[in-house]
Motif scaffolding. Structure first.
Motif, PDB file in Angstrom:
ATOM      1  N   HIS A 182       0.805  -1.220   0.000  1.00  0.00           N
ATOM      2  CA  HIS A 182       0.000   0.000   0.000  1.00  0.00           C
ATOM      3  C   HIS A 182       0.838   1.270   0.000  1.00  0.00           C
ATOM      4  O   HIS A 182       0.344   2.326  -0.357  1.00  0.00           O
ATOM      5  CB  HIS A 182      -0.939   0.010   1.206  1.00  0.00           C
ATOM      6  CG  HIS A 182      -1.879  -1.147   1.212  1.00  0.00           C
ATOM      7  ND1 HIS A 182      -2.888  -1.286   0.287  1.00  0.00           N
ATOM      8  CD2 HIS A 182      -1.944  -2.243   2.000  1.00  0.00           C
ATOM      9  CE1 HIS A 182      -3.537  -2.409   0.519  1.00  0.00           C
ATOM     10  NE2 HIS A 182      -2.985  -3.020   1.550  1.00  0.00           N
ATOM     11  N   HIS A 186       2.938   2.331  -2.000  1.00  0.00           N
ATOM     12  CA  HIS A 186       3.107   2.917  -3.327  1.00  0.00           C
ATOM     13  C   HIS A 186       1.818   3.514  -3.894  1.00  0.00           C
ATOM     14  O   HIS A 186       1.837   4.095  -4.975  1.00  0.00           O
ATOM     15  CB  HIS A 186       3.720   1.885  -4.285  1.00  0.00           C
ATOM     16  CG  HIS A 186       5.146   1.606  -3.954  1.00  0.00           C
ATOM     17  ND1 HIS A 186       5.510   0.635  -3.056  1.00  0.00           N
ATOM     18  CD2 HIS A 186       6.287   2.198  -4.360  1.00  0.00           C
ATOM     19  CE1 HIS A 186       6.830   0.639  -2.941  1.00  0.00           C
ATOM     20  NE2 HIS A 186       7.324   1.575  -3.714  1.00  0.00           N
ATOM     21  N   GLU A 187       0.732   3.408  -3.161  1.00  0.00           N
ATOM     22  CA  GLU A 187      -0.527   4.007  -3.615  1.00  0.00           C
ATOM     23  C   GLU A 187      -0.485   5.524  -3.584  1.00  0.00           C
ATOM     24  O   GLU A 187      -1.317   6.174  -4.194  1.00  0.00           O
ATOM     25  CB  GLU A 187      -1.692   3.491  -2.765  1.00  0.00           C
ATOM     26  CG  GLU A 187      -1.982   2.028  -3.009  1.00  0.00           C
ATOM     27  CD  GLU A 187      -3.104   1.485  -2.134  1.00  0.00           C
ATOM     28  OE1 GLU A 187      -3.698   2.252  -1.347  1.00  0.00           O
ATOM     29  OE2 GLU A 187      -3.375   0.281  -2.243  1.00  0.00           O
ATOM     30  N   HIS A 226       1.655   8.504  -8.391  1.00  0.00           N
ATOM     31  CA  HIS A 226       1.014   8.340  -9.694  1.00  0.00           C
ATOM     32  C   HIS A 226       1.667   7.150 -10.397  1.00  0.00           C
ATOM     33  O   HIS A 226       2.846   6.845 -10.149  1.00  0.00           O
ATOM     34  CB  HIS A 226       1.204   9.597 -10.558  1.00  0.00           C
ATOM     35  CG  HIS A 226       0.237  10.683 -10.255  1.00  0.00           C
ATOM     36  ND1 HIS A 226      -1.060  10.661 -10.702  1.00  0.00           N
ATOM     37  CD2 HIS A 226       0.381  11.808  -9.528  1.00  0.00           C
ATOM     38  CE1 HIS A 226      -1.682  11.749 -10.281  1.00  0.00           C
ATOM     39  NE2 HIS A 226      -0.830  12.459  -9.554  1.00  0.00           N
ATOM     40  N   ASP A 227       0.950   6.498 -11.277  1.00  0.00           N
ATOM     41  CA  ASP A 227       1.501   5.357 -12.008  1.00  0.00           C
ATOM     42  C   ASP A 227       2.761   5.718 -12.794  1.00  0.00           C
ATOM     43  O   ASP A 227       3.658   4.905 -12.957  1.00  0.00           O
ATOM     44  CB  ASP A 227       0.461   4.756 -12.963  1.00  0.00           C
ATOM     45  CG  ASP A 227      -0.627   3.995 -12.231  1.00  0.00           C
ATOM     46  OD1 ASP A 227      -0.409   3.610 -11.055  1.00  0.00           O
ATOM     47  OD2 ASP A 227      -1.688   3.774 -12.827  1.00  0.00           O
ATOM     48  N   ARG A 261       8.310  -0.016  -7.072  1.00  0.00           N
ATOM     49  CA  ARG A 261       7.861  -1.086  -6.179  1.00  0.00           C
ATOM     50  C   ARG A 261       8.794  -2.289  -6.276  1.00  0.00           C
ATOM     51  O   ARG A 261       9.221  -2.848  -5.265  1.00  0.00           O
ATOM     52  CB  ARG A 261       6.431  -1.492  -6.501  1.00  0.00           C
ATOM     53  CG  ARG A 261       5.878  -2.550  -5.567  1.00  0.00           C
ATOM     54  CD  ARG A 261       4.484  -3.019  -5.938  1.00  0.00           C
ATOM     55  NE  ARG A 261       3.512  -1.929  -5.955  1.00  0.00           N
ATOM     56  CZ  ARG A 261       2.906  -1.467  -7.054  1.00  0.00           C
ATOM     57  NH1 ARG A 261       3.165  -2.002  -8.243  1.00  0.00           N
ATOM     58  NH2 ARG A 261       2.043  -0.488  -6.989  1.00  0.00           N
ATOM     59  N   LYS A 306      -1.460  13.001  -5.532  1.00  0.00           N
ATOM     60  CA  LYS A 306      -0.454  11.944  -5.471  1.00  0.00           C
ATOM     61  C   LYS A 306       0.918  12.475  -5.869  1.00  0.00           C
ATOM     62  O   LYS A 306       1.040  13.497  -6.550  1.00  0.00           O
ATOM     63  CB  LYS A 306      -0.834  10.773  -6.387  1.00  0.00           C
ATOM     64  CG  LYS A 306      -2.050  10.010  -5.909  1.00  0.00           C
ATOM     65  CD  LYS A 306      -2.240   8.761  -6.731  1.00  0.00           C
ATOM     66  CE  LYS A 306      -3.387   7.937  -6.158  1.00  0.00           C
ATOM     67  NZ  LYS A 306      -3.464   6.628  -6.830  1.00  0.00           N
TER      68      LYS A 306
END
Length: 104
Positions: free
Chosen positions: A3, A5-6, A9-10, A30, A80
């Motif tokens: 969690h 890394h939530e 942003h991607d 990750r 984010k």
């Protein structure tokens, strides 16, 4: 810490200017972190900033070794992290000659 890394942003970018490394994308970050060969401990000393740029002063150590000092510069897009830049340095003993001016 799946969690953890939530908060990115991607397409987030993680940079270490001292080594010249850049990790593009949260999936890359990750995987890199999950394969890190040492145990790390991080303490947040202070966080300050405004709007889309925040700075976290941290202490970090590896495998229960000595603490190092670090700065993480966090750039946000909406809610984010879009970019994180991390600097880490070893601490040093303050020279005696400047003690009279220091409030530490």
């Amino acid at each position: 810490p799946v969690h953890s890394h939530e908060m990115y942003h991607d397409d987030a970018l993680l940079e270490f200017p001292q080594s010249g490394e850049r990790f593009a994308g949260v999936e890359n970050m990750r995987e890199w972190r999950s394969n890190y060969p040492a145990d790390t401990s991080v303490e947040f000393r202070e966080v300050r900033g405004a709007q889309d740029v925040w700075v976290a002063e941290i202490s970090i150590r590896y495998d229960e070794g000595p603490w190092s000092f670090g700065v993480s510069i966090l750039e946000f897009r909406e809610d984010k992290i879009a970019r994180e830049t991390i600097y880490v340095a070893e601490g040093w003993e303050a020279p005696e000659w400047r003690a009279r001016w220091s409030s530490a």
